[in-house]
Design an enzyme around this catalytic site. Structure first.
Site, mmCIF file in Angstrom:
data_model
loop_
_atom_site.group_PDB
_atom_site.id
_atom_site.type_symbol
_atom_site.label_atom_id
_atom_site.label_comp_id
_atom_site.label_asym_id
_atom_site.label_seq_id
_atom_site.Cartn_x
_atom_site.Cartn_y
_atom_site.Cartn_z
ATOM 1 N N CYS A 231 1.122 -1.395 -0.069
ATOM 2 C CA CYS A 231 0.186 -0.362 0.052
ATOM 3 C C CYS A 231 1.051 1.155 -0.301
ATOM 4 C CB CYS A 231 -1.018 0.218 1.343
ATOM 5 S SG CYS A 231 -1.954 1.322 1.475
ATOM 6 N N CYS B 46 -0.512 3.889 1.998
ATOM 7 C CA CYS B 46 -0.305 4.361 3.534
ATOM 8 C C CYS B 46 1.423 4.469 3.756
ATOM 9 C CB CYS B 46 -0.386 2.619 4.580
ATOM 10 S SG CYS B 46 -1.893 1.897 3.447
ATOM 11 N N ASP B 47 2.468 3.835 3.275
ATOM 12 C CA ASP B 47 4.000 3.424 3.895
ATOM 13 C C ASP B 47 4.201 4.568 2.686
ATOM 14 O OD1 ASP B 47 2.804 2.534 5.141
ATOM 15 O OD2 ASP B 47 3.061 0.029 4.297
#
Lengths: 67, 308
Positions: free
Chosen positions: B134, B137-138
């Site tokens: 992701c 997200c990261d």
């Protein structure tokens, strides 16, 4: 998490870190994914859970170190 | 004695929550199992610009939070657990979590889909330590770093483009050869034009190397069999999604892992309905999932009234 704070009152303290504002602290503990939960005992990181964790997993890990 | 309910919904993405809203408003109190990722796939996205009704972009997690509150307002009950196995062979149907068993007259399965992994031990070992599925997200953790995106579809192109906001260099490793990627022309060209993105074609990752964090990846060219190691800081896997149906065992008919449907929302077992990415391999949008969730709820109502 707020609920856990009540249950473990006096045994565990729950804190959140805003990684955008404190990238160095995140880096210090090797955090490269959010959400990550880090469990500290006496200042030492004893467990890390990456991703969304089940309530049971968190409780089991907490019970191992909180007495 | 296990708790008995009229309707149990599995999943808290747009499909599950829309089903909950409709059933709760129809005074059939639905019990919703939140599952391992409350809010579903949208909980890890950023701006959502194609969900009707939001003139300005809304953040994925906020949209899901709103849907959940709306479902709660009408009386939906949530259980923060994941169903790990089911028995649909007799009525009432029974469903198990790691702590309890519940029974239900009808079930809506809206467990969605999850990102696929390469399936390497080394990849799983370094998850959250430089391996991610992701970028939104990261990606933040890879400022001025070198990252690799694995995949040749639209998702991979999108992830790579997004990562250029942070990373110094993004390399896309795709199994397809140049000009033969699965991605749409538009997405591929946008990635090619980006000066921070480069491509390694006809190749796959065979090992992720690193002790406590990703250090490099070993890749293999699938045309000449040659292997090489490239130094990187982060590895993003974007090779598609798989429906979350493992917990079903052989209780329902599946098709390539997706729940097989007939007559819109019905599954192979009468009384078990489905909606969203867990059966829909084709559209996979927030708004279509919500639509399917609504259809499943209306069909459950009819089923409970004995109409079908």
């Amino acid at each position: 998490m707020e609920k856990k704070d009540k249950i473990y009152e006096g045994k565990a303290k729950i804190a959140k870190l805003e990684v955008d504002e404190s990238p160095n602290t995140a880096q210090k503990y090797g955090i490269m994914s959010i959400p990550t939960i880090v469990l500290f005992k006496d200042g030492e990181s004893v467990w890390q859970g990456v991703g969304v964790q089940q309530k049971q997993t968190i409780e089991a890990e907490l019970n191992k170190v909180a007495s | 004695m296990s708790a008995q309910y009229k309707v149990v919904i599995l999943g808290t993405g747009p499909a599950g929550l829309t089903a909950a809203i409709y059933l709760a408003r129809a005074s059939v109190v639905p019990i919703v199992f939140s599952g391992p990722q409350p809010g579903g796939q949208l909980s890890t996205t950023t701006e959502v610009g194609n969900y009707p009704g939001f003139v300005e972009d809304i953040q994925g997690p906020e949209l899901m939070d709103r849907m959940r509150k709306q479902a709660e307002r009408y009386g939906t009950k949530f259980i923060e657990e994941e169903i790990t196995s089911v028995d649909f062979s007799k009525k009432p149907f029974s469903l198990k979590t790691s702590t309890q068993t519940v029974t239900a007259d009808s079930v809506i399965i809206a467990t969605g889909a999850s990102a696929k992994w390469l399936g390497l031990d080394s990849e799983q070992k370094l998850r959250g330590k430089g391996v991610s599925a992701c970028a939104t997200c990261d990606g933040f953790f890879f400022k001025d770093k070198d990252v690799v995106v694995v995949g040749g579809g639209d998702t991979a192109m999108e992830e790579a483009t997004f990562l250029t906001k942070f990373a110094k260099k993004v390399t896309i490793i795709a199994r397809g050869s140049e000009g033969n990627l699965k991605a749409s022309k538009f997405m591929e060209e946008r990635a090619i034009k980006d000066s921070k993105i480069s491509f390694i074609y006809s190749s796959e990752v065979i090992e992720v190397i690193g002790d406590n964090k990703v250090d490099s990846v070993k890749i293999k060219n699938n045309e000449n069999g040659k292997e090489k190691v490239i130094k990187i800081d982060g590895l993003f896997i974007a090779i598609g999604h798989k429906p979350n149906t493992d917990f079903l065992g052989d209780q329902l008919e599946l098709d390539k892992g997706y729940i097989k449907v007939k007559d819109n929302t019905k599954t192979s077992v009468p009384g078990i309905f489905t909606g969203g990415d867990v059966h829909d391999w084709r559209y996979r949008q927030a708004v279509t999932a919500a639509g399917f969730g609504c259809m499943a709820a209306l069909d459950v109502e009819r089923y409970l009234e004995g109409i079908f």
